[in-house]
Write a protein that holds these residues in place. Structure first.
Motif, short mmCIF file in Angstrom:
data_model
loop_
_atom_site.label_atom_id
_atom_site.label_comp_id
_atom_site.label_asym_id
_atom_site.label_seq_id
_atom_site.Cartn_x
_atom_site.Cartn_y
_atom_site.Cartn_z
N LEU A 1 37.31 53.13 27.17
CA LEU A 1 38.26 53.91 26.36
C LEU A 1 39.10 53.01 25.46
CD1 LEU A 1 39.44 56.54 28.99
CD2 LEU A 1 38.01 56.97 27.00
N VAL A 2 39.56 51.88 26.00
CA VAL A 2 40.39 50.97 25.21
C VAL A 2 39.57 50.34 24.08
CG1 VAL A 2 41.71 48.82 25.25
CG2 VAL A 2 42.01 50.51 27.07
N VAL A 3 38.37 49.86 24.40
CA VAL A 3 37.53 49.23 23.38
C VAL A 3 37.15 50.25 22.30
CG1 VAL A 3 35.26 48.19 22.95
CG2 VAL A 3 36.63 47.45 24.91
N PHE A 4 36.82 51.47 22.71
CA PHE A 4 36.45 52.50 21.75
C PHE A 4 37.62 52.85 20.84
CE2 PHE A 4 34.56 56.40 20.15
CZ PHE A 4 33.21 56.09 20.15
N ARG A 5 38.82 52.87 21.41
CA ARG A 5 40.00 53.17 20.60
C ARG A 5 40.26 52.04 19.59
NH1 ARG A 5 44.38 56.57 20.65
NH2 ARG A 5 42.77 58.07 21.25
N LEU A 6 40.05 50.79 20.01
CA LEU A 6 40.20 49.67 19.08
C LEU A 6 39.20 49.75 17.94
CD1 LEU A 6 40.76 46.68 21.55
CD2 LEU A 6 42.43 47.64 19.96
N ILE A 7 37.96 50.12 18.27
CA ILE A 7 36.93 50.27 17.23
C ILE A 7 37.32 51.40 16.27
CG2 ILE A 7 34.53 50.90 16.80
CD1 ILE A 7 33.83 49.56 19.46
N GLU A 8 37.78 52.50 16.82
CA GLU A 8 38.18 53.63 15.99
C GLU A 8 39.33 53.24 15.06
OE1 GLU A 8 39.70 58.25 16.56
OE2 GLU A 8 40.16 56.72 18.04
N ALA A 9 40.32 52.52 15.61
CA ALA A 9 41.46 52.09 14.79
C ALA A 9 41.01 51.15 13.68
CB ALA A 9 42.51 51.43 15.66
N ALA A 10 40.07 50.24 13.99
CA ALA A 10 39.57 49.31 12.99
C ALA A 10 38.82 50.04 11.87
CB ALA A 10 38.65 48.28 13.65
N VAL A 11 38.02 51.04 12.24
CA VAL A 11 37.29 51.82 11.24
C VAL A 11 38.25 52.60 10.35
CG1 VAL A 11 35.68 53.75 10.92
CG2 VAL A 11 35.20 51.99 12.63
N GLN A 12 39.26 53.21 10.95
CA GLN A 12 40.24 53.96 10.17
C GLN A 12 41.00 53.05 9.22
OE1 GLN A 12 42.63 55.96 13.09
NE2 GLN A 12 41.19 57.66 13.34
N ALA A 13 41.36 51.86 9.70
CA ALA A 13 42.08 50.92 8.84
C ALA A 13 41.20 50.47 7.67
CB ALA A 13 42.53 49.70 9.65
N TRP B 1 38.75 39.26 42.44
CA TRP B 1 38.32 40.01 41.24
C TRP B 1 39.49 40.75 40.60
CZ3 TRP B 1 38.99 45.19 40.48
CH2 TRP B 1 39.34 45.96 41.59
N PHE B 2 40.45 41.18 41.43
CA PHE B 2 41.58 41.94 40.91
C PHE B 2 42.44 41.08 39.97
CE2 PHE B 2 45.82 43.98 41.32
CZ PHE B 2 45.47 45.22 40.80
N THR B 3 42.48 39.77 40.24
CA THR B 3 43.21 38.86 39.36
C THR B 3 42.58 38.84 37.97
OG1 THR B 3 43.95 37.44 41.17
CG2 THR B 3 43.85 36.44 38.99
N TYR B 4 41.24 38.78 37.93
CA TYR B 4 40.55 38.79 36.64
C TYR B 4 40.77 40.13 35.92
CZ TYR B 4 38.10 34.52 37.94
OH TYR B 4 37.80 33.22 38.28
N PHE B 5 40.81 41.22 36.68
CA PHE B 5 41.05 42.52 36.06
C PHE B 5 42.45 42.59 35.45
CE2 PHE B 5 43.08 46.68 36.60
CZ PHE B 5 42.36 47.40 35.65
N ILE B 6 43.46 42.09 36.18
CA ILE B 6 44.83 42.11 35.67
C ILE B 6 44.92 41.31 34.37
CG2 ILE B 6 47.16 41.25 36.10
CD1 ILE B 6 46.68 43.79 37.55
N ILE B 7 44.31 40.13 34.36
CA ILE B 7 44.34 39.29 33.16
C ILE B 7 43.62 39.96 32.01
CG2 ILE B 7 43.59 37.09 32.20
CD1 ILE B 7 43.98 35.85 34.96
N LEU B 8 42.43 40.53 32.28
CA LEU B 8 41.65 41.19 31.23
C LEU B 8 42.37 42.41 30.68
CD1 LEU B 8 39.06 41.55 29.58
CD2 LEU B 8 38.09 42.81 31.51
N PHE B 9 42.91 43.23 31.57
CA PHE B 9 43.61 44.44 31.14
C PHE B 9 44.87 44.08 30.36
CE2 PHE B 9 46.19 48.34 32.13
CZ PHE B 9 45.42 49.20 31.37
N GLY B 10 45.59 43.05 30.81
CA GLY B 10 46.77 42.60 30.08
C GLY B 10 46.41 42.07 28.70
N ALA B 11 45.28 41.34 28.60
CA ALA B 11 44.85 40.82 27.31
C ALA B 11 44.48 41.95 26.35
CB ALA B 11 43.67 39.88 27.50
N VAL B 12 43.81 42.99 26.88
CA VAL B 12 43.44 44.14 26.04
C VAL B 12 44.70 44.84 25.53
CG1 VAL B 12 42.37 46.43 26.07
CG2 VAL B 12 41.19 44.49 27.10
#
Length: 274
Positions: free
Chosen positions: A56-68, A226-237
């Motif tokens: 959902l986050v990646v798709f929203r970023l793609i949508e925002a980039a297309v609209q821009a 694995w949860f540490t990697y998820f926290i970092i990835l989600f925070g980066a997104v």
């Protein structure tokens, strides 16, 4: 697929994005917090919610980039002298105060998840450093499961308590840490606690990784969860999403200023013509 069908699908996606994202986040939280779920149900809920959030986050970023990109294309054609009478382009722009606020909050939340949450980058950094520490052999002198009843019996949490004795330079030390951020090992399910007490059973000889200049700081496990990697990835997104919205805010602010300058020039030119 016809154009109308595509438009319907896009409208449906935009309507469902927020509730789907909320459900996915609640599902991920519930996978760790709901006491009545079995380990298998937690695993299924976790691996359904996590990919859904990322999608959902990646798709929203793609949508925002297309609209821009589309908006910039229209504005470029406007500057080239086309569609000068377009109501869409000529409409009055408003200062994006709300977007500035949201972008800063989202970016700050992302950075907080990465750097301030103990299970995030802090855990990754400490565990990574510990993997390069010297180790000595120690012996488990206590291995038991402890319970935290809380205010309700249904809210009972479980944690393994492993106490290990080890020697550095003929001096005895004791550590109660399996890994850093031991407080994160409190869980509603007791399977993890029993697995740890079985792995580090009473009398077991284990490797103890200790800090060279502070030997009393030591852990048994240096792997990164694995949860540490998820926290970092989600925070980066979240940070990238906030940064992108902030860039959109800056661009809109620039267009507002450019529009004001253009209007002043046109007004001045009109006055001179008269």
């Amino acid at each position: 697929m016809s154009v109308s069908a595509i438009e319907i699908a896009i409208k449906l996606y935009r309507r469902l994005w927020s509730p789907l994202f909320a459900i996915a986040v609640l599902g991920l939280i519930g996978a760790s917090e709901l006491p009545f779920l079995s380990d298998e149900e937690r695993s299924v809920l976790r691996w359904v919610s996590l990919p859904l959030i990322i999608f959902l986050v990646v798709f929203r970023l793609i949508e925002a980039a297309v609209q821009a990109k589309v908006q910039l294309k229209w504005e470029a054609t406007f500057k080239a002298g086309r569609h000068q009478k377009s109501k869409t382009i000529n409409k009055k722009r408003e200062f994006p105060a709300a977007l500035y606020l949201i972008s800063v909050l989202v970016a700050a939340l992302g950075l907080s998840l990465i750097f301030l949450v103990p299970a995030g980058y802090q855990s990754h950094l400490l565990q990574s450093r510990a993997s390069n520490w010297p180790y000595t052999m120690g012996e488990v002198i206590r291995a038991e499961v402890v319970y935290d009843e809380g205010f309700d019996i249904d809210d009972r949490k479980v944690q393994p308590q492993i106490v290990t004795q080890y020697f550095v330079n003929d001096r005895k030390y004791i550590t109660r840490e399996i890994h850093f951020n031991q407080s994160s090992s409190w869980r509603f399910s007791d399977s993890y606690a029993h697995a740890m007490t079985k792995k580090y059973a009473l009398g077991t000889r284990v490797r103890v990784y200790y800090k060279p200049d502070e030997p009393y700081v030591a852990v048994l496990d240096t792997s990164v969860d694995w949860f540490t990697y998820f926290i970092i990835l989600f925070g980066a997104v979240l940070f990238l999403l906030g940064a992108y919205w902030f860039w959109l805010s800056l661009r809109d602010t620039y267009l507002i200023i450019a529009q004001l300058v253009s209007n002043l020039r046109n007004k001045h030119k009109t006055e001179n013509d008269h």
